[in-house]
Design a protein around this motif. Sequence first.
Motif, PDB file in Angstrom:
ATOM      1  N   ASP A  29      -1.757  23.445  16.675  1.00  0.00           N
ATOM      2  CA  ASP A  29      -1.153  24.677  16.152  1.00  0.00           C
ATOM      3  C   ASP A  29      -0.063  24.318  15.148  1.00  0.00           C
ATOM      4  O   ASP A  29       0.045  23.154  14.733  1.00  0.00           O
ATOM      5  CB  ASP A  29      -0.637  25.582  17.297  1.00  0.00           C
ATOM      6  N   THR A  66       1.901  23.564  11.918  1.00  0.00           N
ATOM      7  CA  THR A  66       1.403  22.982  10.662  1.00  0.00           C
ATOM      8  C   THR A  66       0.859  21.559  10.891  1.00  0.00           C
ATOM      9  O   THR A  66       0.803  20.744   9.967  1.00  0.00           O
ATOM     10  CB  THR A  66       2.503  22.937   9.580  1.00  0.00           C
ATOM     11  N   SER A  99      -8.390  18.350   8.252  1.00  0.00           N
ATOM     12  CA  SER A  99      -8.332  19.798   8.492  1.00  0.00           C
ATOM     13  C   SER A  99      -6.915  20.325   8.699  1.00  0.00           C
ATOM     14  O   SER A  99      -6.054  19.625   9.234  1.00  0.00           O
ATOM     15  CB  SER A  99      -9.149  20.133   9.741  1.00  0.00           C
ATOM     16  N   TRP A 143      -5.956  26.057  11.237  1.00  0.00           N
ATOM     17  CA  TRP A 143      -6.759  27.286  11.349  1.00  0.00           C
ATOM     18  C   TRP A 143      -8.252  27.038  11.208  1.00  0.00           C
ATOM     19  O   TRP A 143      -9.072  27.815  11.688  1.00  0.00           O
ATOM     20  CB  TRP A 143      -6.288  28.367  10.366  1.00  0.00           C
ATOM     21  N   ARG A 144      -8.634  25.917  10.580  1.00  0.00           N
ATOM     22  CA  ARG A 144     -10.059  25.616  10.406  1.00  0.00           C
ATOM     23  C   ARG A 144     -10.653  24.869  11.597  1.00  0.00           C
ATOM     24  O   ARG A 144     -11.855  24.637  11.634  1.00  0.00           O
ATOM     25  CB  ARG A 144     -10.232  24.683   9.204  1.00  0.00           C
TER      26      ARG A 144
END
Length: 279
Positions: free
Chosen positions: A60, A62, A105, A108-109
């Motif tokens: 989660d 960043t 990645s 969010w992906r």
Amino acid sequence: SAEPRVGLYDDDDGVAELAGVRSLAGLWASPLAELRERLAGGSLGDRVPLGEVDLLAPIDGTTEVWAAGVTYETSREARVEESERAATVYELVYDAERPELFFKSVPWRVVGPDGSLGVRADSVVDVPEPELALVVNRFGEIVGYTVCNDMSSRSIEGENPLYLPQAKIYFGACGLGPWIRPVWEIEDPYDLKIEMTIDREGRREWSGEASTARLHRRLDELVSYLMRGDVHPDGVILSTGTCLVPPAPFTLADGDTVEIGIGGVGVLRNTVVRGAAPG
Ligand code: DO4
Ligand code: MG
């Protein structure tokens, strides 16, 4: 409620919320010794059976996912074979002092347990890559382990290694989970069995097994290159490369189920959707 929570899983299949912990990224802001104390002494909410919990990908804030490449002989051989014209770059990087590291990645992906992994509509040869992933705090200390599926288009990477970001970074390309095992609970990360099965229409289509004993690099060496000249304020997840590559002509098909198990860490199971990206 649908609010994501951070919990502790016990070996009796129960999960309890870690009171006062709002994000995983917040945990990666503590040095390892402090994190260990915090988890041992933290107050816990009510225990819930694992079956009643929706597990999300363990990432989660960043926190980015990065990955190492060509860290096992199997991967080097598979890449040399798929890209005859540029084979030497893989030969060279396998023994070079600086490892291959690439961005994989944003959170969010990332696809969590039981989620749908993607295969690009413009790719013709695709494989899952079962990898041990390191959870690294902002100080560059390895604090835990999880399982990563570094989905890859062999046809796109095989055309030209400079297409690597297109072969590796796209909607549904990164699977992670099912949870994080703290570093102090794994006795020897260089002796973990890695297994992968791919099932299609109720039949076993491919299976393979290997071990982290065959890793050609040290874990802290990979982390030190990742932290060099860069910062990861919310920590970072570093996938350590694949030891299994289903050989050609194998390619993933829509609806396949991919299961990756790493001894002592967990089992990550996902289904495959061809052309997963919306639009
Ligand atoms: O060199 C390309 C990527 C390699 C990779 O992802 C791996 O070895 O796991
Ligand atoms: Mg890989």
